[in-house]
Enzyme design. Structure first.
Site, PDB file in Angstrom:
ATOM      1  N   SER A  75      -0.062  -6.183  -4.190  1.00  0.00           N
ATOM      2  CA  SER A  75      -0.675  -4.938  -3.793  1.00  0.00           C
ATOM      3  C   SER A  75       0.229  -4.058  -2.935  1.00  0.00           C
ATOM      4  O   SER A  75       0.006  -2.839  -2.865  1.00  0.00           O
ATOM      5  CB  SER A  75      -1.985  -5.216  -3.042  1.00  0.00           C
ATOM      6  N   LYS A  99       2.283  -0.268   4.338  1.00  0.00           N
ATOM      7  CA  LYS A  99       1.258  -0.363   3.286  1.00  0.00           C
ATOM      8  C   LYS A  99      -0.039   0.281   3.769  1.00  0.00           C
ATOM      9  O   LYS A  99      -0.470   0.019   4.892  1.00  0.00           O
ATOM     10  CB  LYS A  99       1.045  -1.849   2.993  1.00  0.00           C
ATOM     11  N   SER A 105       1.358 -10.505  -2.870  1.00  0.00           N
ATOM     12  CA  SER A 105       1.375  -9.049  -2.683  1.00  0.00           C
ATOM     13  C   SER A 105       2.577  -8.517  -1.919  1.00  0.00           C
ATOM     14  O   SER A 105       2.814  -7.314  -1.928  1.00  0.00           O
ATOM     15  CB  SER A 105       0.102  -8.584  -1.977  1.00  0.00           C
TER      16      SER A 105
END
Ligand SMILES: *[C@@H]1O[C@H](CO)[C@@H](O)[C@H](O)[C@H]1NC(C)=O
Ligand SMILES: *[C@@H]1O[C@H](CO)[C@@H](O)[C@H](O)[C@H]1NC(C)=O
Ligand SMILES: CC(=O)N[C@H]1CO[C@H](CO)[C@@H](O)[C@@H]1O
Length: 490
Positions: A165, A90, A189
């Site tokens: 996210s 990420k 997330s």
């Protein structure tokens, strides 16, 4: 169709991949994955910055190491459990030579000079990072779209969201452009993108895997809610990843304990009890859950007990109150972060700018700040009531689950929505967020596809430090429901 897999699917989990290195060269593996990313990325926009050249060089090193010949293969495996395994990360995490903007235009030109702890641990284990993946602006929303990298599209239907996210991460794993990935989770997330993209994602027990080296990081009381964890296509990869990511903290868990599913106490809650803020649970998700309960009862011969934990209905209120508590030393508000320590952003003005197409921020980021700062202002009395509710809910849950219980609970009330539509259902993340406040370990497990071909799934929750139970359930559910399904096969 374009998203169907090439023939490299023999390289499945870490274990299979590492064994395969005895027959094929690491360079071939890395080349195959690079090729795969090049093929799918124009459609899904999941990998936002790559390090292909460096990855190929590292693959050469691995091949060199292996060609030198080792008498003691076991020792080599122990030292480098992930030797040559392609990994993506990420973008919010620092990885040397790559940006960690979190989709913030002001941070566009920043390049990290160091690795986050989890990144460096996985590298030391032999994994080869291919690149970083998209997230929502400031990791604050469950659609992965921002003004730096644009929007990521779901591999099962490009018109749908990938969640957030850690959305780019969920997406590239689902599209088989990488084997394993790192995500982080303060309200779902890891688990939401794992659900929307039909893969496994584990939010560990709070305080086990270090969170440092990511932007934005949690401050004050929120450090208790943020968790870094593994995401992957194959259930068996969760545990080795968790071991490496936890480092010495792994002793806080009981990963060596053998789990006998027959001895687990199973609890099941179909929905949150009807919160007015949150969508009702989709019929197909309910059906998948009921099938799962039936499977457990017939295959394992266990009793699955339906429970009604009434406070779950207030999940969103509890989360928002706990997230808005500020410690005295915590002065960095989200408004300052959006401005990235320059001028704080004035959300109402940004909203006006957004409406005329002049804001460099995304609407959800602006909206969420407006919401957290202005709209979700309960009276002090209500605040205190919700905080004490959080406490008593935790006690109730911990007592219920004990050392040998798991709770099955929806990952999200609806399957991957169309782009932009999450704005109309902004509080649905309450289904995942409540477990950040409770600090419990949770694994999201895929349960096949809906009629429309979008992933279904379920959260498996255990008591604190009983991550081994949810990981064992993940392996069982993969066998029983088929786990990850290739996109493009439906
Ligand atoms: C990436 O994020 C971490 C954590 O905030 C920070 O320490 C590091 O400096 C960041 N890298 C850049 C280039 O900003
Ligand atoms: C153990 O976990 C704590 C809490 O997350 C973290 O601050 C610490 O860095 C971890 N220790 C190691 C050695 O990873
Ligand atoms: C669709 C889209 O906006 N893609 C962008 C993703 O980010 C890279 C930068 O790393 C851009 O080059 C792409 O245009």
């Amino acid at each position: 169709m374009l998203l169907s897999l090439p023939s490299f699917h023999i390289f499945t989990s870490i274990y299979n991949l590492v064994s395969a290195l005895l027959q094929v060269k690491c360079i071939e593996v890395i080349e195959t994955y690079i090729e795969r990313i090049r093929q799918v990325n124009p459609l899904i926009n999941a990998v936002v910055k790559d390090r292909f050249e460096a990855a190929l060089q590292e693959a050469h090193q691995v091949d060199k190491l292996l060609s030198e010949g080792h008498d003691d293969e076991e020792a080599l495996q122990e030292k480098f459990p992930f030797l040559g395994v392609p990994i993506t990360i990420k973008e919010a995490f620092a990885i040397h030579g790559l940006p960690n903007t979190s989709g913030l235009v002001n941070r566009r030109n920043l390049i990290s000079m160091s690795d986050a702890t989890v990144v460096s641990r996985l590298k030391q284990a032999g994994a080869i990072p291919l690149g970083v993946t998209n997230c929502s602006e400031l990791c604050m929303w469950f659609e992965s779209s921002n003004r730096v990298y644009g929007r990521t599209n779901n591999a099962y239907n490009l018109e749908c969201i990938v969640g957030g996210s850690s959305g780019g991460e969920g997406c590239i794993l689902a599209a088989a452009g990488s084997v394993i990935g790192i995500g982080s989770d303060i309200g779902g997330s890891i688990r939401m993108p794992a659900f929307f993209n039909g893969i496994f994602g584990h939010k560990p027990t709070t305080g086990v895997v270090p969170n440092d080296g990511q932007f934005p990081n949690a401050l004050g009381i929120r450090t208790n809610f943020l968790c870094t964890g593994p995401m992957c296509r194959y259930a068996e990869d969760l545990e080795p990843m968790l071991r490496v990511m936890a480092g010495p903290n792994v002793t806080k868990l009981k990963l060596d304990e053998k789990v006998s599913l027959q001895n687990i106490k199973f609890y099941f809650m179909e929905h949150d009890g009807g919160s007015v803020f949150v969508s009702p649970v989709d019929k197909e998700i309910l059906q998948a859950q009921r099938k799962l309960v039936k499977n457990l009862e017939t295959e394992l011969g266990v009793q699955v007990q339906n429970v009604a934990i009434h406070k779950m209905k207030y999940s969103f209120q509890i989360w928002s109150v706990m997230m808005s508590f500020k410690d005295s030393d915590e002065q960095v508000a989200f408004t300052d972060m959006l401005g990235d320590h320059g001028k704080p952003v004035w959300p109402s003005w940004e909203l006006v700018k957004w409406m005329v197409g002049m804001s460099s921020h995304t609407l959800p980021a602006i909206g969420k700040i407006l919401l957290l700062n202005k709209l979700v202002k309960y009276s002090p009395k209500t605040n205190a009531k919700l905080a004490s509710m959080a406490q008593s809910l935790r006690t109730e849950m911990v007592n219920l689950l004990g050392e040998d219980g798991v709770l099955l609970y929806p990952s999200h009330p609806v399957v991957a929505p169309r782009h932009h539509t999450p704005l109309g259902m902004p509080f649905n993340f309450a289904y995942t967020a409540i477990f950040n406040i409770l600090g419990l370990p949770v694994t999201q497990c895929p349960l096949g596809l809906s009629k429309e071909g979008l992933p279904l799934g379920i959260q498996v929750v255990a008591g604190p430090h009983n991550d081994h139970l949810t990981l064992a359930m993940a392996r069982y559910l993969e066998k029983s429901f088929g786990g990850w399904v290739r996109p493009g096969t439906c």
